[in-house]
Design a protein around this motif. Structure first.
Motif, PDB file in Angstrom:
ATOM      1  N   TRP A 173      -1.980   0.552 -11.382  1.00  0.00           N
ATOM      2  CA  TRP A 173      -1.920  -0.264 -12.483  1.00  0.00           C
ATOM      3  C   TRP A 173      -2.966  -0.652 -13.343  1.00  0.00           C
ATOM      4  CZ3 TRP A 173       1.131  -2.151 -15.651  1.00  0.00           C
ATOM      5  CH2 TRP A 173       1.067  -3.020 -16.673  1.00  0.00           C
ATOM      6  N   LEU A 220      -1.518  -0.679  -6.523  1.00  0.00           N
ATOM      7  CA  LEU A 220      -2.844  -0.390  -5.747  1.00  0.00           C
ATOM      8  C   LEU A 220      -2.945   1.006  -5.675  1.00  0.00           C
ATOM      9  CD1 LEU A 220      -3.396  -3.296  -3.169  1.00  0.00           C
ATOM     10  CD2 LEU A 220      -4.215  -3.207  -5.545  1.00  0.00           C
ATOM     11  N   THR A 221      -1.520   1.750  -5.394  1.00  0.00           N
ATOM     12  CA  THR A 221      -1.527   3.062  -5.001  1.00  0.00           C
ATOM     13  C   THR A 221      -1.110   3.940  -6.076  1.00  0.00           C
ATOM     14  OG1 THR A 221       0.571   3.176  -4.063  1.00  0.00           O
ATOM     15  CG2 THR A 221      -1.401   2.846  -2.497  1.00  0.00           C
ATOM     16  N   TYR A 256       8.488   3.811  -4.220  1.00  0.00           N
ATOM     17  CA  TYR A 256       9.242   4.208  -3.183  1.00  0.00           C
ATOM     18  C   TYR A 256      10.853   3.656  -3.440  1.00  0.00           C
ATOM     19  CZ  TYR A 256       5.092   4.684  -0.683  1.00  0.00           C
ATOM     20  OH  TYR A 256       3.668   5.197  -0.346  1.00  0.00           O
ATOM     21  N   LYS A 296       8.829   8.279  -0.854  1.00  0.00           N
ATOM     22  CA  LYS A 296       8.302   8.417  -2.091  1.00  0.00           C
ATOM     23  C   LYS A 296       9.368   8.792  -3.194  1.00  0.00           C
ATOM     24  CE  LYS A 296       3.577   9.441  -1.068  1.00  0.00           C
ATOM     25  NZ  LYS A 296       2.482  10.568  -1.593  1.00  0.00           N
ATOM     26  N   ASN A 316      10.440   0.479  -5.414  1.00  0.00           N
ATOM     27  CA  ASN A 316       9.305  -0.411  -5.156  1.00  0.00           C
ATOM     28  C   ASN A 316       8.159   0.404  -5.840  1.00  0.00           C
ATOM     29  OD1 ASN A 316      10.050  -2.759  -3.613  1.00  0.00           O
ATOM     30  ND2 ASN A 316      10.249  -1.449  -1.682  1.00  0.00           N
ATOM     31  N   TYR A 317       7.406  -0.438  -6.570  1.00  0.00           N
ATOM     32  CA  TYR A 317       5.917   0.001  -7.113  1.00  0.00           C
ATOM     33  C   TYR A 317       4.857  -0.615  -6.642  1.00  0.00           C
ATOM     34  CZ  TYR A 317       2.409   0.665 -10.326  1.00  0.00           C
ATOM     35  OH  TYR A 317       0.943   1.053 -11.080  1.00  0.00           O
ATOM     36  N   ASN A 318       3.900   0.515  -6.041  1.00  0.00           N
ATOM     37  CA  ASN A 318       2.558  -0.437  -5.282  1.00  0.00           C
ATOM     38  C   ASN A 318       1.468  -0.091  -6.479  1.00  0.00           C
ATOM     39  OD1 ASN A 318       0.258  -0.799  -3.996  1.00  0.00           O
ATOM     40  ND2 ASN A 318       0.950   0.075  -2.145  1.00  0.00           N
TER      41      ASN A 318
END
Length: 160
Positions: free
Chosen positions: A88, A10-11, A15, A34, A6-8
């Motif tokens: 991003w 915004l941060t 994960y 992480k 998973n890639y966030n």
């Protein structure tokens, strides 16, 4: 990649997802945590890498792949100059030359100003060619000439 990470955006943090292709103990240890580790080297700035099936990927490239569906064929530049910031909106495609424009100064002093005998020389690189901007009485004047040329030549990749 999306099936195990998973890639966030915004941060900028990755994960691990729950995986069915590994032993259950792997999920107990890593799923939801992480992903990645900091890679340092003598010839490059620190960056985050993630090992997937014994292959190490640069996290920036994985973020680009997840968000666009393709691996970048050029370099990815961190707009703020921080190679650890994989948010991003901080990432953009760049050529090697453009990425070099966005580097910090490598020594104590002002970028683009070099001492030569009793005066200061200002130089800028553009498309692989060193351009002489002139000789100046002060380091600040040489740096100001560099800044002016950087805005004109490097545009959004200019960094002082």
């Amino acid at each position: 990649m999306q099936s195990i990470l998973n890639y966030n955006p915004l941060t900028g943090i990755f994960y691990w997802k729950v995986r069915t292709d590994v032993r259950p103990r792997w999920n107990t240890r890593y799923a939801g945590k992480k992903a990645g580790s900091i890679q340092t080297g003598k010839h490059f700035t620190p960056r985050i890498t993630i090992a997937i099936y014994k292959t190490h990927f640069i996290a920036t490239h994985l973020a680009w792949r997840i968000m666009t569906g393709e691996f970048p064929n050029k370099e990815i530049d961190h707009e703020d100059g921080n190679s650890m910031n994989n948010i991003w909106k901080n990432l953009r495609k760049a050529s090697r030359s453009q990425n070099s424009c966005n580097t910090k100064t490598r020594r104590n002093g002002l970028k683009g100003a070099y001492k030569q005998k009793n005066r200061w020389r200002s130089i800028i690189m553009y498309n692989g060619v060193r351009k002489h901007l002139g000789y100046f009485k002060t380091e600040q004047a040489a740096h100001a000439a560099y800044c002016e040329a950087a805005i004109r030549l490097h545009k959004k990749f200019a960094r002082f």
